[in-house]
Design an enzyme around this catalytic site. Structure first.
Site, short mmCIF file in Angstrom:
data_model
loop_
_atom_site.label_atom_id
_atom_site.label_comp_id
_atom_site.label_asym_id
_atom_site.label_seq_id
_atom_site.Cartn_x
_atom_site.Cartn_y
_atom_site.Cartn_z
N SER A 137 -1.99 9.36 -8.45
CA SER A 137 -2.37 10.40 -7.79
C SER A 137 -1.47 11.15 -7.19
O SER A 137 -0.95 10.41 -5.98
CB SER A 137 -3.84 9.91 -7.89
OG SER A 137 -4.92 11.58 -7.08
N TYR A 150 -10.38 5.99 -2.93
CA TYR A 150 -9.49 6.52 -3.67
C TYR A 150 -8.19 5.79 -3.48
O TYR A 150 -7.67 6.17 -3.87
CB TYR A 150 -9.97 7.61 -4.49
CG TYR A 150 -9.78 7.93 -5.56
CD1 TYR A 150 -9.31 6.86 -6.40
CD2 TYR A 150 -8.27 9.16 -5.44
CE1 TYR A 150 -8.52 7.51 -7.54
CE2 TYR A 150 -7.62 9.75 -6.51
CZ TYR A 150 -7.49 8.19 -7.81
OH TYR A 150 -6.99 8.88 -8.84
N ALA A 152 -6.94 5.60 -0.42
CA ALA A 152 -6.35 3.69 0.29
C ALA A 152 -5.80 3.09 -1.00
O ALA A 152 -4.79 2.87 -1.15
CB ALA A 152 -7.35 3.04 0.96
N LYS A 154 -4.88 4.34 -4.05
CA LYS A 154 -3.66 4.85 -4.67
C LYS A 154 -1.86 5.13 -4.04
O LYS A 154 -1.66 4.86 -4.26
CB LYS A 154 -3.67 6.28 -5.17
CG LYS A 154 -4.66 6.86 -6.09
CD LYS A 154 -4.35 6.27 -7.41
CE LYS A 154 -5.57 6.38 -9.10
NZ LYS A 154 -5.28 5.62 -9.78
#
Length: 269
Positions: A137, A150, A152, A154
């Site tokens: 992402s 989230y 962290a 990615k």
């Protein structure tokens, strides 16, 4: 990489981006092992591509189910393309998240792709040419309020991809890291979608992301960052993070307001 007759293991195949990638791969002539917990969403594709697409039921947080994927890949005759597209997300400030939400993101977004890649590496190394594709992402490069956990996962997936690429540099297995920006999928909650609308954020269709991923695989790319100005902000964040800090702080009151909205409440920008 030649996609015709490629043997693919694709996780998250019933999700928005994953399903779009599955369809694009089948159309390109690849044989795809679709990994998903449930079959219903895949039924139309399974009917359209009966000779190219098959499904294995698996919860990738379970070691036994990862081994099911390995067995299915062996039965398919091996694999030369692994696409780790499964992921979960929760838009909320950190103190609003349940511990189970955090654990789910860690399990699905980072533990699952690392462990499944490890399990399938012997098969990948047997191929004349192979690739691991990790779908990350933009939030794997830019930390964003409301998505701390989230982000962290990615960030970790991006680091894993970079290290694995270097680890496999003397093999026939390459690594592609993909960083989509906001995408219209069911993974986004109503509040997350409302926040994107309020911020006038660019949002891609899954088919747009899938097309870019297919071209990146065919072109043997090492990374793919989708969207402008998102690619610019990734570079700016690397060079001048304090400048990005100041810009994103202006959005913080809006982010907090939307994060506090109940899911069943009418949301307006």
């Amino acid at each position: 990489m030649q996609l015709r007759n490629a043997r693919v293991v694709l996780t998250g195949a019933s999700g928005g981006i994953g399903m779009a990638i599955a369809e694009a791969l089948c159309a390109a002539g690849a044989r795809v092992l679709a990994v998903a917990r449930h079959q219903e969403a895949l039924a139309p594709l399974l009917k359209r591509y009966p000779d190219a697409l098959c499904w294995v039921a698996a919860d990738l947080t379970l070691p036994s189910d990862k081994r099911k994927v390995l067995a299915a890949a062996e039965e398919m005759g091996g694999v030369n393309l692994l696409i780790n597209a499964a992921g979960v997300n929760h838009f909320a400030m950190l103190e609003q998240l349940e511990g189970s939400d955090i654990n789910a993101m860690l399990a699905v977004n980072i533990n699952a792709p690392i462990c499944l890649t490890k399990l399938l590496l012997p098969l990948l190394k047997q191929a004349d040419s192979a690739m691991v594709v990790n779908v990350g992402s933009t939030y794997g490069s830019i930390g964003y309020a409301g998505y701390a956990s989230y982000c962290a996962t990615k960030f970790a997936l991006r680091g894993f991809s970079e290290a694995l690429r270097r680890e496999l540099a003397d093999t026939r297995v390459s690594v592609l890291y993909v960083a989509p920006r906001a995408t219209r999928t069911s993974m986004n909650s109503a509040t997350a979608q409302a926040l994107n609308d309020a911020l006038k954020a660019n949002v891609d269709d899954p088919q747009t992301v899938a097309s870019a991923v297919i071209h990146a695989i065919a072109g043997d790319r090492r990374d793919l960052y989708l969207g402008w100005p998102e690619r610019f902000f990734v570079r700016l964040n690397n060079l001048l993070p304090q400048l990005v800090d100041r810009g994103l702080r202006k959005q913080l009151p809006l982010i907090r307001r939307f994060s506090e909205k109940p899911e069943n409440e009418t949301l307006k920008p």
